[in-house]
Design an enzyme around this catalytic site. Structure first.
Site, PDB file in Angstrom:
ATOM      1  N   LEU A  22      -1.344   2.060   1.360  1.00 25.79           N
ATOM      2  CA  LEU A  22      -0.200   1.192   1.085  1.00 25.79           C
ATOM      3  C   LEU A  22       0.024   1.172  -0.425  1.00 25.79           C
ATOM      4  CD1 LEU A  22       1.649  -0.232   3.027  1.00 25.79           C
ATOM      5  CD2 LEU A  22       0.351  -2.329   2.704  1.00 25.79           C
ATOM      6  N   HIS A  23       0.765   2.181  -0.899  1.00 26.19           N
ATOM      7  CA  HIS A  23       0.896   2.407  -2.341  1.00 26.19           C
ATOM      8  C   HIS A  23       1.600   1.271  -3.086  1.00 26.19           C
ATOM      9  CE1 HIS A  23      -0.096   6.653  -1.536  1.00 26.19           C
ATOM     10  NE2 HIS A  23       0.874   6.675  -0.640  1.00 26.19           N
ATOM     11  N   ASP A  24       2.840   0.998  -2.694  1.00 26.82           N
ATOM     12  CA  ASP A  24       3.754   0.248  -3.561  1.00 26.82           C
ATOM     13  C   ASP A  24       3.379  -1.208  -3.794  1.00 26.82           C
ATOM     14  OD1 ASP A  24       5.125   2.586  -3.839  1.00 26.82           O
ATOM     15  OD2 ASP A  24       6.813   2.025  -2.561  1.00 26.82           O
TER      16      ASP A  24
END
Length: 320
Positions: free
Chosen positions: A240-242
């Site tokens: 879950l990058h952002d």
């Protein structure tokens, strides 16, 4: 952050599954002043739709959305349908859209907000085209904002080429402008974001929350994780990058960091979009321009995500 002043934050994004979670997290943990969208995971008109529908499902209709650049500074646009689907937000059944974007262009809106809101953080979780254009139009923006938190780059392997992360690769010329701007730049690269993985147990925990927003989130995570597994040949435990770029602003205690010099490769076809992070001990460059996120307390970050998916979102004041 109950009882404490919330950090004012402008989110520039290209929704995108993890961008939707960045929006939801920012609503819960910050004062989300505005959202701008940029060509990236999908064409910009679809990113606009996806940002609006996320805010609509979150009950945050008063947050303004502004459309930005429909292509990189000097290159042709490239999208990430292999991860996010043709719509940029494949997976959930999306409701009819009732919100509309504001007419003011994204760059103008970002600059105006930086004058209006003291201590504003600019969080950019897509290609950096809008941010670079704003810095070119108003070079004083770099020092007027509290900082620019970027989801992008890597000091190890890339995810779109062997050495490049997608957001920087999609518009390396814009990324070079931002990293060299003199702003307080914070980088959440792949080495950090791949510590925040969403496995089947966590996806089930999201679904069991039972809210409309959580069901939307669970459907997003199922599609995203399956696409990630299909593309990279790994287990369906997508990163879950952002939200990491949001959480470093709102909850910096979740992270460890280092100060580094970071440059962006813009000329080589082989290494286009590579973020060259000087990690040499003792012999490295001392003109540090970026705070690089090193580690995250992913358990605490996931708890905050769960809380965001059950929160009642809204804003104390509208920003027209």
């Amino acid at each position: 952050m109950s009882g404490a002043a919330r950090q004012p934050l402008w989110l520039d994004c290209d929704p995108g599954h993890d961008d939707a979670f960045a929006i939801i997290t920012a609503l819960h943990r910050a004062d989300l002043v505005g959202v701008s969208v940029v060509s990236g995971n999908a064409p910009v008109h679809l990113c606009e739709r996806n940002a609006l529908v996320t805010l609509q499902l979150a009950g945050a209709e008063s947050v303004p959305v502004h459309r930005g650049a429909d292509r990189p500074l000097v290159r042709e646009p490239r999208y990430a349908a292999h991860i996010h689907g043709e719509s940029g937000l494949d997976g959930p059944a999306l409701p009819p859209l009732t919100l509309t974007a504001r007419p003011e262009p994204a760059v103008d809106a970002i600059i105006a907000a930086s004058h209006r809101v003291q201590g504003l953080w600019l969080v950019a979780v897509g290609p950096l085209t809008n941010v670079a254009l704003a810095l070119r139009q108003d070079p004083g923006l770099a020092q007027r904002v509290a900082g620019i938190s970027v989801m992008g780059g890597s000091w190890g392997p890339g995810n779109i080429t062997p050495v490049a992360e997608f957001n920087v690769w999609a518009d390396p010329d814009a990324a070079a402008v931002v990293f060299a701007s003199g702003a307080n730049v914070v980088m959440a690269g792949l080495d950090l974001t791949h510590q925040f993985m969403i496995d089947a147990r966590r996806r089930q925990a999201v679904r069991e929350l039972g809210t409309t927003l959580a069901t939307f989130g669970a459907d997003l995570l199922d599609f995203f994780s399956d696409a990630y597994a299909r593309t990279f040949g790994v287990p369906a435990d997508g990163p879950l990058h952002d939200p990491c770029a949001v959480l470093t602003v709102t909850d910096p205690g979740l992270f460890t960091t280092s100060s580094r010099h970071v440059a962006v490769e813009t000329t080589s076809d082989l290494t286009r979009g590579m973020t060259v992070v000087d990690r040499r001990a003792g012999r490295g460059r001392t003109d540090h321009n970026v705070t690089v996120l090193e580690t995250i307390d992913d358990g605490a970050a996931f708890d905050l995500l769960l809380a965001a998916l059950t929160a009642t979102h809204g804003r104390a004041e509208a920003t027209a």
